[in-house]
Design an enzyme around this catalytic site. Structure first.
Site, short mmCIF file in Angstrom:
data_model
loop_
_atom_site.label_atom_id
_atom_site.label_comp_id
_atom_site.label_asym_id
_atom_site.label_seq_id
_atom_site.Cartn_x
_atom_site.Cartn_y
_atom_site.Cartn_z
N TYR A 137 9.34 127.81 100.00
CA TYR A 137 10.65 128.44 99.90
C TYR A 137 10.64 129.67 98.99
O TYR A 137 11.17 130.73 99.35
CB TYR A 137 11.66 127.41 99.38
CG TYR A 137 13.05 127.93 99.21
CD1 TYR A 137 13.84 128.26 100.31
CD2 TYR A 137 13.62 128.06 97.93
CE1 TYR A 137 15.14 128.72 100.15
CE2 TYR A 137 14.91 128.51 97.77
CZ TYR A 137 15.67 128.84 98.88
OH TYR A 137 16.95 129.30 98.72
N ARG A 196 14.21 126.02 83.86
CA ARG A 196 14.56 127.30 84.48
C ARG A 196 15.95 127.70 84.00
O ARG A 196 16.89 126.90 84.01
CB ARG A 196 14.54 127.21 86.00
CG ARG A 196 14.96 128.51 86.70
CD ARG A 196 14.92 128.34 88.21
NE ARG A 196 13.56 128.18 88.69
CZ ARG A 196 13.24 127.53 89.81
NH1 ARG A 196 14.17 126.96 90.55
NH2 ARG A 196 11.98 127.44 90.18
#
Length: 371
Positions: free
Chosen positions: A184, A321
């Protein structure tokens, strides 16, 4: 619009009506100066973010909003009769030309994707989405489209910079040297480069935003493609309604993320589309939270105390993240403002309404009832 006790504006509840006509009769989220005489195409309009974007474009009064998705309209998360709704497979080149005929602006949100469980186990399917953006760019070039927006992802960032939960926020330049999320993330990074080269070589005006974990109502909360906020909220509600009080969390709960409420995504997307920002830019909240912290927020929203079991065999993605919002603040003087606790309160209420409704009507699919 609600105002929270901290003085910040909470999510707008006037956008949550079960009646699509009422949802588009509200004031627009994006209040910029736009030419509503344009024809705007939203690719991926049957998806979560795409449905919210179509709604806001209709609120602004555009003459033509063309909504395109591979799914039949009956299976879209939001469908508006006021839009030009088309079911087209945009992996096929000829369908991209058909979708963009007579258009002035294009938002490409179309992709075969889902949460971590999906993208970890469907890398080839995710990579094949490169056909969508490539064919749409070719059509946009050949049909003199005025502006083209591409929705990229924080999955493009170098994974070696995300190997600790105490992660430094990711700035735009951290995508290189490249080591994106397998499948992805690489598709998104390649498609970013395609946008850049079509801008440089063919003078096509392109804009790219890197989305960071979008959540909110009118989206996936079951079926295998849902992301962490919706999946954990569904589990919490099911635990409450069943009386079990227990949920399973993928990973050890210490991994960290930031989560952006969908209204902020819709506003930021349009701000970036109409800006002079030529390079990819972060669009996400910088409110970092552990997955355990997310569950704490969900417990309060759902009003349940949960027992937690951790399944370390399941995909959990990178250790940490977060979005560095320095650039978007410099360029737009704005960043996504909605606090996680406020957005999750609205999201949890909507998901619980759906679950209870399906239980009462003895349906298993969200598409078996009007939406």
């Amino acid at each position: 619009m609600e105002t929270r006790t901290n003085g910040r504006k909470g999510p707008r509840t006037d956008l949550l009506s079960p009646d699509p006509t009422e949802r588009i009769a509200a004031e627009p989220i994006y209040q910029g100066d736009v030419d509503t005489g344009k024809t705007v195409v939203v690719c991926g309009a049957g998806g979560f973010i795409g449905g919210h974007l179509v709604a806001d474009l209709l609120r602004q009064g555009y003459d033509t909003v063309r909504a395109v998705d591979i799914k039949p309209p009956a299976h879209w998360f939001q469908k508006f009769d006021q839009a030009d709704n088309r079911s087209l497979d945009l992996r096929e080149k000829e369908n991209c030309y058909q979708a963009l005929e007579g258009a002035d602006q294009v938002y490409n949100l179309a992709a075969d994707m889902g949460g971590m469980g999906f993208i970890e186990n469907n890398k080839a399917l995710c990579m094949l989405s490169v056909r969508i953006n490539t064919h749409l760019l070719m059509a946009a070039r050949d049909m003199d489209i005025g502006r083209y927006f591409y929705s990229s992802s924080a999955c493009v960032y170098n994974q070696e910079l995300q190997d600790t939960s105490d992660v430094e926020p990711l700035a735009e330049e951290d995508a290189y040297p490249a080591l994106a999320e397998d499948g992805y993330g690489w598709e998104k990074l390649f498609s970013e480069r395609m946008c850049r080269h079509f801008r440089e070589d063919f003078d096509l005006t392109t804009r790219v935003a890197r989305y960071h974990n979008v959540y909110g109502p009118f989206g996936t909360y079951d079926g295998g493609r849902e992301k962490a906020p919706a999946a954990l909220t569904r589990k919490a509600i099911e635990a409450k309604l069943s009386g079990s009080g227990d949920i399973v969390i993928w990973g050890d709960g210490t991994q960290t993320r930031s989560f952006m409420y969908v209204d902020d995504c819709v506003k930021g997307t349009q701000k970036i589309m109409h800006s002079d920002i030529t390079e990819p830019i972060n669009l996400g909240s910088d409110e970092l939270v552990t997955i355990n912290g997310l569950v704490d927020v969900i417990e309060k929203a759902v009003e349940v105390d949960l027992g937690r079991e951790y399944d370390r065999t399941k995909p959990q993605g990178v250790d940490g993240r977060n979005s560095d919002n320095t650039k978007i603040l410099q360029e737009l003087g704005w960043e996504p403002p909605t606090a996680l606790r406020d957005g999750m309160e609205v999201t949890a209420e909507w998901i619980e309404e759906q679950i209870r409704r399906h239980a009462e009507e003895e349906t298993t699919s969200r598409f078996a009832v009007a939406h």
